[in-house]
Scaffold this active site. Structure first.
Site, PDB file in Angstrom:
ATOM      1  N   GLY A  89       0.837  -1.188   0.000  1.00  0.00           N
ATOM      2  CA  GLY A  89       0.000   0.000   0.000  1.00  0.00           C
ATOM      3  C   GLY A  89       0.872   1.238   0.000  1.00  0.00           C
ATOM      4  O   GLY A  89       1.764   1.387   0.849  1.00  0.00           O
ATOM      5  N   ASP A 148      -1.264   4.223  -6.363  1.00  0.00           N
ATOM      6  CA  ASP A 148       0.138   3.996  -6.037  1.00  0.00           C
ATOM      7  C   ASP A 148       1.037   5.076  -6.615  1.00  0.00           C
ATOM      8  O   ASP A 148       2.137   5.287  -6.134  1.00  0.00           O
ATOM      9  CB  ASP A 148       0.573   2.622  -6.551  1.00  0.00           C
ATOM     10  CG  ASP A 148       0.017   1.512  -5.682  1.00  0.00           C
ATOM     11  OD1 ASP A 148       0.753   1.031  -4.807  1.00  0.00           O
ATOM     12  OD2 ASP A 148      -1.149   1.147  -5.855  1.00  0.00           O
ATOM     13  N   ASN A 153      -2.839   2.286 -10.315  1.00  0.00           N
ATOM     14  CA  ASN A 153      -3.386   1.568  -9.160  1.00  0.00           C
ATOM     15  C   ASN A 153      -3.394   0.081  -9.485  1.00  0.00           C
ATOM     16  O   ASN A 153      -3.064  -0.328 -10.603  1.00  0.00           O
ATOM     17  CB  ASN A 153      -4.801   2.067  -8.828  1.00  0.00           C
ATOM     18  CG  ASN A 153      -5.275   1.578  -7.465  1.00  0.00           C
ATOM     19  OD1 ASN A 153      -4.600   1.790  -6.450  1.00  0.00           O
ATOM     20  ND2 ASN A 153      -6.422   0.928  -7.424  1.00  0.00           N
ATOM     21  N   LYS A 154      -3.785  -0.724  -8.517  1.00  0.00           N
ATOM     22  CA  LYS A 154      -3.783  -2.170  -8.693  1.00  0.00           C
ATOM     23  C   LYS A 154      -4.463  -2.553 -10.006  1.00  0.00           C
ATOM     24  O   LYS A 154      -5.504  -2.016 -10.364  1.00  0.00           O
ATOM     25  CB  LYS A 154      -4.507  -2.840  -7.522  1.00  0.00           C
ATOM     26  CG  LYS A 154      -4.556  -4.341  -7.584  1.00  0.00           C
ATOM     27  CD  LYS A 154      -3.180  -4.976  -7.689  1.00  0.00           C
ATOM     28  CE  LYS A 154      -2.285  -4.641  -6.521  1.00  0.00           C
ATOM     29  NZ  LYS A 154      -0.929  -5.236  -6.655  1.00  0.00           N
TER      30      LYS A 154
END
Length: 378
Positions: free
Chosen positions: A65, A253, A263-264
């Site tokens: 994270g 991120d 992001n993921k």
């Protein structure tokens, strides 16, 4: 080296363990992490006595994270200084542990700058180590405060965009207390809505292949008594077409200077679905996640993860060593090649708003991103 201590199997409702903490046992200072690879089966602490162990924990996602990686990186520099290791070498190791999350490098550089400033001012080793630790603790405190402010801004934005209340929010990956010094980023907004009686349903994407949604977000939602349902990533479209999603909230991120959001992986398809179905797509992240040195989405380095994460399924009970080495149950023929990017990039024209501790940016523009960062620096 590192030791692990199993505390409480989930289901016994113990007090939640800290996600990250600094400790000073007689053997010397250590950084203690909640091992996220073991959730939700067990709450296990991973004790890092040196930087290589912390780097391994970062790479295997025991700690993950973007905001929390920045905090962990800063404490990692403090650990090197306190233990008498080479701080410059530790800084390089930590900065390169994962490429996409910009907060990691930010936290490491902040702590390293505090060390160099102390040394340049004539401080001895002990004083310099204390200065680095103070810097890490301040970053930890500031991130918790940023989390609180983002939750407030995000809740107000939801009220403006969805005045009827009873929000049905779809989220992807994990963006709660497990990624933050506070209660998180996107998850913190959903949690604030829940506490205000405004959350009707939290839709939780599994987030394949490592199931951060199923293992971590569902864990946090359950812990907080939130109304939530878990779905496979490829079921999201059926929710949209049925009119069951009022807003999408994700973390980030890295946010590039033009507002592109890494992001993921799986976030970009949700943005496309949200745009088509006229559903707000909201990114919640602290200003430390914005990288003005990355001009656009194409310039973001996307981490490629091991193919075994796709071709094998590993039980959370295996822990860090198993996660790194594979050793799971094969779900594909031997020798199958896998494409496994950790992140994807969403262009700014698909983002309804970016919520930071400094406020809400909508529409998302290069000038607006620069202004947010300038406001944060004041």
């Amino acid at each position: 080296m590192a030791d692990q201590y199993v505390r409480n199997p989930v289901g016994t409702a113990p007090p939640k363990l800290p996600v990250l903490r600094w400790d000073e046992p007689p053997e010397g200072p250590v950084l203690v992490l909640l091992d996220q690879t073991r959730l939700p089966v067990d709450e296990v602490e991973l004790v890092c006595t040196d930087v290589p162990v912390l780097v391994r924990a970062i790479r295997t996602l025991a700690v993950r994270g973007a905001p929390l990686l920045g905090i962990a990186g800063a404490y990692g520099v403090a650990l090197a200084a306190a233990r008498g290791y080479d701080v410059e070498e530790a800084t390089e190791l930590l900065e390169n542990a994962r490429p996409t999350a910009v907060n990691l490098g930010y936290g490491v550089r902040l702590a390293a700058a505090a060390y160099r400033a102390a040394v340049d001012a004539g401080a001895g080793a002990e004083e310099a180590a204390a200065a680095v630790l103070a810097s890490a603790r301040e970053l930890h405190r500031a991130d918790a405060e940023a989390s609180r402010r983002m939750a407030g801004h995000g809740l107000r934005l939801l009220g403006e965009l969805l005045p009827g209340g009873g929000h049905r929010i779809l989220t992807h990956c994990n963006s709660g207390a497990l990624v933050s010094g506070g209660e998180g980023t996107a998850f913190a907004v959903a949690l604030a809505a829940h506490r205000a009686g405004e959350l009707r349903r939290l839709w939780v994407d599994e987030t394949r292949p490592l199931l951060q949604g199923a293992r971590l977000t569902a864990y946090e939602a359950s812990r907080n008594g939130m109304p939530y349902s878990l779905l496979t990533d490829n079921a999201a479209g059926s929710l949209f077409i049925a009119g069951e999603v009022d807003a999408v909230l994700i973390g980030a991120d890295r946010i590039a200077a033009d507002g592109s959001v890494a992001n993921k992986v799986g976030s970009y398809p949700l943005a496309v679905l949200a745009k088509y179905h006229h559903v707000p797509f909201i990114v919640v992240a602290p200003t430390t996640t914005v990288d003005l040195g990355t001009p656009d989405g194409a310039s973001i380095e996307v981490e490629q993860r091991p193919g075994s994460e796709v071709t094998e399924v590993t039980s959370p009970q295996v822990g860090v060593s198993g996660a790194e080495a594979g050793g799971g149950v094969s779900v594909a023929p031997l020798g199958t090649q896998a494409y496994n990017p950790a992140f994807d990039v969403t262009p700014p024209d698909l983002v309804t708003a970016v919520v930071t501790e400094e406020g809400v940016l909508s529409p998302v523009t290069r000038a607006g991103i620069a202004e947010l960062c300038a406001r944060s620096a004041r």
